[in-house]
Design an enzyme around this catalytic site. Structure first.
Site, PDB file in Angstrom:
ATOM      1  N   SER A 241       0.968  -1.335  -0.005  1.00 46.13           N
ATOM      2  CA  SER A 241      -0.033   0.067   0.328  1.00 46.13           C
ATOM      3  C   SER A 241       0.761   1.174   0.025  1.00 46.13           C
ATOM      4  O   SER A 241       1.351   1.079   1.206  1.00 46.13           O
ATOM      5  CB  SER A 241      -1.194   0.319   1.474  1.00 46.13           C
TER       6      SER A 241
ATOM      7  N   LYS B 291      -1.534  -0.684  -4.220  1.00 40.29           N
ATOM      8  CA  LYS B 291      -2.211  -0.216  -3.957  1.00 40.29           C
ATOM      9  C   LYS B 291      -2.004   1.052  -3.918  1.00 40.29           C
ATOM     10  O   LYS B 291      -0.909   1.910  -3.154  1.00 40.29           O
ATOM     11  CB  LYS B 291      -2.719  -0.992  -2.791  1.00 40.29           C
ATOM     12  N   LEU B 292      -2.237   2.362  -4.363  1.00 40.03           N
ATOM     13  CA  LEU B 292      -2.369   3.264  -4.564  1.00 40.03           C
ATOM     14  C   LEU B 292      -3.404   3.978  -3.406  1.00 40.03           C
ATOM     15  O   LEU B 292      -4.243   3.812  -3.757  1.00 40.03           O
ATOM     16  CB  LEU B 292      -2.551   4.008  -5.823  1.00 40.03           C
ATOM     17  N   LYS B 293      -2.906   4.687  -2.967  1.00 40.83           N
ATOM     18  CA  LYS B 293      -4.103   5.924  -1.692  1.00 40.83           C
ATOM     19  C   LYS B 293      -4.375   6.554  -2.521  1.00 40.83           C
ATOM     20  O   LYS B 293      -3.387   7.530  -3.481  1.00 40.83           O
ATOM     21  CB  LYS B 293      -3.385   6.710  -1.054  1.00 40.83           C
TER      22      LYS B 293
ATOM     23  N   ASP C   3      -7.068   3.282  -2.571  1.00 44.10           N
ATOM     24  CA  ASP C   3      -7.642   3.133  -2.179  1.00 44.10           C
ATOM     25  C   ASP C   3      -7.999   5.006  -1.895  1.00 44.10           C
ATOM     26  O   ASP C   3      -6.967   5.309  -1.279  1.00 44.10           O
ATOM     27  CB  ASP C   3      -6.856   2.201  -1.098  1.00 44.10           C
TER      28      ASP C   3
ATOM     29  N   ASN D 231     -10.086   5.332   0.949  1.00 49.38           N
ATOM     30  CA  ASN D 231      -9.971   6.231   2.537  1.00 49.38           C
ATOM     31  C   ASN D 231     -11.490   6.544   3.150  1.00 49.38           C
ATOM     32  O   ASN D 231     -11.245   7.623   4.148  1.00 49.38           O
ATOM     33  CB  ASN D 231      -8.818   6.275   3.504  1.00 49.38           C
TER      34      ASN D 231
ATOM     35  N   GLU E 130     -10.601   0.693  -3.570  1.00 50.92           N
ATOM     36  CA  GLU E 130     -11.401   0.485  -2.245  1.00 50.92           C
ATOM     37  C   GLU E 130     -11.866   1.705  -1.555  1.00 50.92           C
ATOM     38  O   GLU E 130     -11.867   2.529  -1.565  1.00 50.92           O
ATOM     39  CB  GLU E 130     -10.266  -0.044  -1.533  1.00 50.92           C
TER      40      GLU E 130
ATOM     41  N   ASP F  83     -14.274  -1.277   2.937  1.00 48.66           N
ATOM     42  CA  ASP F  83     -13.321  -1.607   3.922  1.00 48.66           C
ATOM     43  C   ASP F  83     -13.637  -1.849   5.082  1.00 48.66           C
ATOM     44  O   ASP F  83     -14.052  -2.108   5.721  1.00 48.66           O
ATOM     45  CB  ASP F  83     -11.345  -0.676   3.532  1.00 48.66           C
TER      46      ASP F  83
ATOM     47  N   LYS G 169      -9.815  -7.209   7.882  1.00 45.58           N
ATOM     48  CA  LYS G 169      -8.943  -7.137   8.708  1.00 45.58           C
ATOM     49  C   LYS G 169      -9.225  -7.286  10.143  1.00 45.58           C
ATOM     50  O   LYS G 169     -10.474  -7.110  10.040  1.00 45.58           O
ATOM     51  CB  LYS G 169      -9.221  -5.597   8.763  1.00 45.58           C
TER      52      LYS G 169
ATOM     53  N   GLY H  59      -3.910  -4.544   5.685  1.00 39.54           N
ATOM     54  CA  GLY H  59      -2.830  -4.667   7.020  1.00 39.54           C
ATOM     55  C   GLY H  59      -3.985  -3.396   7.302  1.00 39.54           C
ATOM     56  O   GLY H  59      -4.482  -2.353   7.531  1.00 39.54           O
TER      57      GLY H  59
HETATM   58  O1  OSB Z   1      -7.261   1.223   4.535  1.00 36.28           O
HETATM   59  O2  OSB Z   1      -6.165  -0.043   4.301  1.00 36.28           O
HETATM   60  C1  OSB Z   1      -6.444   1.118   4.849  1.00 36.28           C
HETATM   61  C2  OSB Z   1      -2.946   1.290   7.400  1.00 36.28           C
HETATM   62  C3  OSB Z   1      -3.561   1.807   8.508  1.00 36.28           C
HETATM   63  C4  OSB Z   1      -5.116   2.064   7.774  1.00 36.28           C
HETATM   64  C5  OSB Z   1      -5.617   1.794   7.349  1.00 36.28           C
HETATM   65  C6  OSB Z   1      -5.169   1.245   5.946  1.00 36.28           C
HETATM   66  C7  OSB Z   1      -4.015   1.283   5.666  1.00 36.28           C
HETATM   67  C8  OSB Z   1      -3.329   0.402   4.475  1.00 36.28           C
HETATM   68  C9  OSB Z   1      -1.416  -0.171   4.621  1.00 36.28           C
HETATM   69  O3  OSB Z   1      -3.529   0.901   3.235  1.00 36.28           O
HETATM   70  C10 OSB Z   1      -2.116  -1.749   5.135  1.00 36.28           C
HETATM   71  C11 OSB Z   1      -0.872  -1.887   5.678  1.00 36.28           C
HETATM   72  O4  OSB Z   1       0.413  -2.337   4.825  1.00 36.28           O
HETATM   73  O5  OSB Z   1      -0.545  -2.302   6.499  1.00 36.28           O
HETATM   74 MG    MG Z   2      -8.549   1.105   3.314  1.00 36.06          MG
END
Ligand code: OSB
Ligand code: MG
Length: 366
Positions: free
Chosen positions: A133, A159-161, A187, A189, A212, A237, A261, A289
């Site tokens: 990520s 995966k790109l935020k 992702d 969020n 995501e 998620d 998760k 994660g």
């Molecule tokens: O949205 O998946 C998420 C990390 C912290 C909180 C939320 C997320 C994430 C990640 C990183 O995307 C996942 C990882 O490499 O542990």
């Molecule tokens: Mg996520």
């Protein structure tokens, strides 16, 4: 198994590089560890709550408070993971705190009986393919350098935020540089609203595996509406806190993929229930994660070896996050991590490292 006491241990783990998402920037991981002590040995659980309630409503101080005030005192006299889960059910929410306690009890049980998490949960593989990520960066060239480093290390999926203002351009640049074969997903969020549907549909051009959590955590109905307007599969998620949530999302058409998760859903037992439900509905799942240390990572990797985990997870190697992990580091081999085979989590905290990163300890005698 009789529990004689519980230790709540707070550790501070500096991240190798800042991790930026649409909800904030993380420079260090503030982690609460739960250690269950029994006459037959101990067990560990990692609470994945973050310092601030930005990803979800839980946060580390809140998790410690609910554990010491309500969850630990409610533990059954003779504890196994199922009994713990039942005993904690009357307390609403606080799934990350519950997951840490349930995991610690399960770990103690499995260590005592010599069975690994993987075997207990029904793992069918001895290694799992790993994605990475990648946080939001200051510039596209910086992103391309970062992604190139991960691709060179062997990660099989990126995966790109994303967030409004950091979406089409970085995705287009990564596609152009690394080609159509790269397994790529994004992702958000929860950073968008349904009013952004037209812009999000422009991502369809890039052959993403999934998008995501584009919209708000508590809005399955709008995710279903968005899914109708995208070719890119919608994955949830934050919205999925239980098997019931997963069933609702699938029924509504709000998700065609689910990120599981264990921490977010209250533990490995609920995670397994979501997995089983998704398998029954033909919905692919993958293991997310929360920037875990080796302890939390061990449980994630065991879970990710179940047959329904058909997409690579955010189960990166220890070195992606930390210069020094608190366990023997998880290392990438040919884009995979090995599923631990030892009893329980199969990894142990390294006492000197653990002591060095510990910021607070609290012993609760039972
Ligand atoms: O949205 O998946 C998420 C990390 C912290 C909180 C939320 C997320 C994430 C990640 C990183 O995307 C996942 C990882 O490499 O542990
Ligand atoms: Mg996520």
């Amino acid at each position: 198994m009789k529990i004689t006491g519980i230790e709540l241990r707070r550790i501070a783990m500096p991240l190798r590089s800042p991790f930026r998402t649409s909800f904030g920037v993380e420079t260090a991981r503030d982690v609460l560890l739960v250690r269950v002590v029994t006459p037959e040995g101990e067990g560990w659980g990692e609470c994945v709550a973050m310092s601030e309630p930005r990803y979800c409503s839980e946060y580390v101080d809140g998790a410690a408070d609910v554990l010491r005030r309500f969850l630990v005192p409610a533990l059954p006299a003779v504890a196994d993971a199922h009994a713990v889960r039942r005993a904690l059910r009357p307390f609403k929410g606080h799934r990350m705190a519950k997951a840490a306690l349930e995991t610690a009890v399960l770990d103690a049980r499995l260590r005592a009986s010599g069975q690994s998490f993987g075997t207990y949960l029904g793992a069918e593989r001895d290694r799992v393919p790993c994605g990475v990520s990648v946080g939001i960066m200051d510039s596209v060239p910086e992103l391309l350098d970062t992604v190139a480093g991960f691709v060179d290390e062997g990660y099989v999926r990126v995966k790109l935020k994303i967030e409004p203002g950091w979406d089409l351009a970085p995705v287009r640049a990564v596609r152009e540089r690394f080609g159509d074969e790269l397994l790529l997903q994004v992702d958000a969020n929860a950073a968008y609203t349904l009013a952004d549907a037209r812009r999000l549909a422009e991502l369809d051009a890039f052959g993403l595996l999934l998008i995501e959590q584009p919209l708000a955590d508590d809005d399955l109905v709008q995710h279903a509406a968005l899914a109708k307007r995208l070719r890119t599969p919608v994955c949830l998620d934050e919205s999925i806190e239980s098997a019931r949530d997963a069933a609702a999302a699938i029924t509504l058409g709000a998700a065609s993929v689910i990120n599981i998760k264990p921490g977010r859903v209250g533990g490995c037992l609920e995670a397994k229930a979501i997995h089983d439900l998704c398998v029954a509905h033909g919905v692919p799942v993958w293991c997310g994660g929360m920037l875990e240390t080796g302890l939390g990572r061990a449980a994630n990797v065991a879970l990710a070896a179940l047959p329904g985990f058909r997409l690579p997870g955010d189960t990166s190697a220890s070195g992606r996050y930390f210069a020094t992990d608190i366990t023997e580091p998880f290392e990438l081999a040919d884009g995979h991590l090995d599923v631990p085979t030892g009893a329980g989590l199969g990894v142990d905290p390294l006492p000197e490292v653990l002591d060095r990163v510990t910021t607070a300890r609290e012993w609760i005698r039972l």
